[in-house]
Design an enzyme around this catalytic site. Structure first.
Site, PDB file in Angstrom:
ATOM      1  N   CYS A  68      18.875  -9.369  65.364  1.00  0.00           N
ATOM      2  CA  CYS A  68      19.643  -8.332  65.208  1.00  0.00           C
ATOM      3  C   CYS A  68      18.422  -7.416  64.741  1.00  0.00           C
ATOM      4  CB  CYS A  68      20.405  -7.646  64.565  1.00  0.00           C
ATOM      5  SG  CYS A  68      20.381  -8.645  63.218  1.00  0.00           S
ATOM      6  N   CYS A 117      25.006  -9.894  62.622  1.00  0.00           N
ATOM      7  CA  CYS A 117      25.663 -10.455  63.532  1.00  0.00           C
ATOM      8  C   CYS A 117      25.798 -11.610  63.522  1.00  0.00           C
ATOM      9  CB  CYS A 117      23.614 -10.193  64.630  1.00  0.00           C
ATOM     10  SG  CYS A 117      22.205 -12.010  63.983  1.00  0.00           S
ATOM     11  N   CYS A 137      16.932 -22.568  52.535  1.00  0.00           N
ATOM     12  CA  CYS A 137      16.640 -23.791  53.651  1.00  0.00           C
ATOM     13  C   CYS A 137      16.702 -22.948  54.809  1.00  0.00           C
ATOM     14  CB  CYS A 137      16.646 -24.737  53.656  1.00  0.00           C
ATOM     15  SG  CYS A 137      16.161 -26.358  54.476  1.00  0.00           S
TER      16      CYS A 137
END
Ligand SMILES: [Zn+2]
Length: 149
Positions: A68, A117, A137
């Site tokens: 997005c 999103c 991570c």
């Protein structure tokens, strides 16, 4: 700056509202993303460690969500974790990443998703460098690098 107790609180009590929300159907995501991007971001997959050159790149710039385009991380917060996944100490804003417990809450394994999103990004751990002590991570395929604004 977010620290581990803040992350746990957000995962437990709810995440801040994002600036905007992007919602698409699975078919739309599948059409937009590569099969690997789709597997990782929409099906919470994990890429192989050391599969991306992004891990060892530290040039200035920003990292946005592959789904997005929301800016998630700045290269100034990126560090060499040695894990084989791009690692950051902090998102650009507190409301761009959402946190969910991955498994039972007592295990304190925290998944990170794009707050805009809901795309899967990776996990955050409390063993990062100071001052935040956080290690985001991330899957490299969940991110796209762009020049700084
Ligand atoms: Zn996103």
């Amino acid at each position: 700056m977010l620290k581990w107790p803040d992350v746990l609180k957000l995962a437990k009590e709810g995440n801040p509202a994002p600036d905007r929300k992007v919602t698409k159907t699975e078919a739309e995501w599948r059409a937009q993303l590569s099969p690997e991007e789709y597997r990782v971001t929409r099906q919470a997959g994990t890429e192989r460690a050391f599969s991306s050159a992004m891990c060892s790149l530290f040039e200035p710039g920003i990292y946005a969500c592959i789904c997005c385009d929301t800016v998630l991380f700045d290269a100034s917060e990126k560090f060499e974790s040695g894990t084989g996944w791009p690692s950051f100490t902090q998102p650009v804003e507190a409301n761009v990443v959402a946190y969910h417990f991955d498994g039972p809450a007592f295990l304190k394994r925290v998944e990170c998703v794009c707050n805009t999103c809901d795309g899967h990004l990776g996990h955050v751990f409390p063993d990062g460098p100071p001052p935040s002590g956080l290690r985001y991570c991330m899957n490299a395929v969940s991110l796209k690098k762009a020049a700084a604004h």
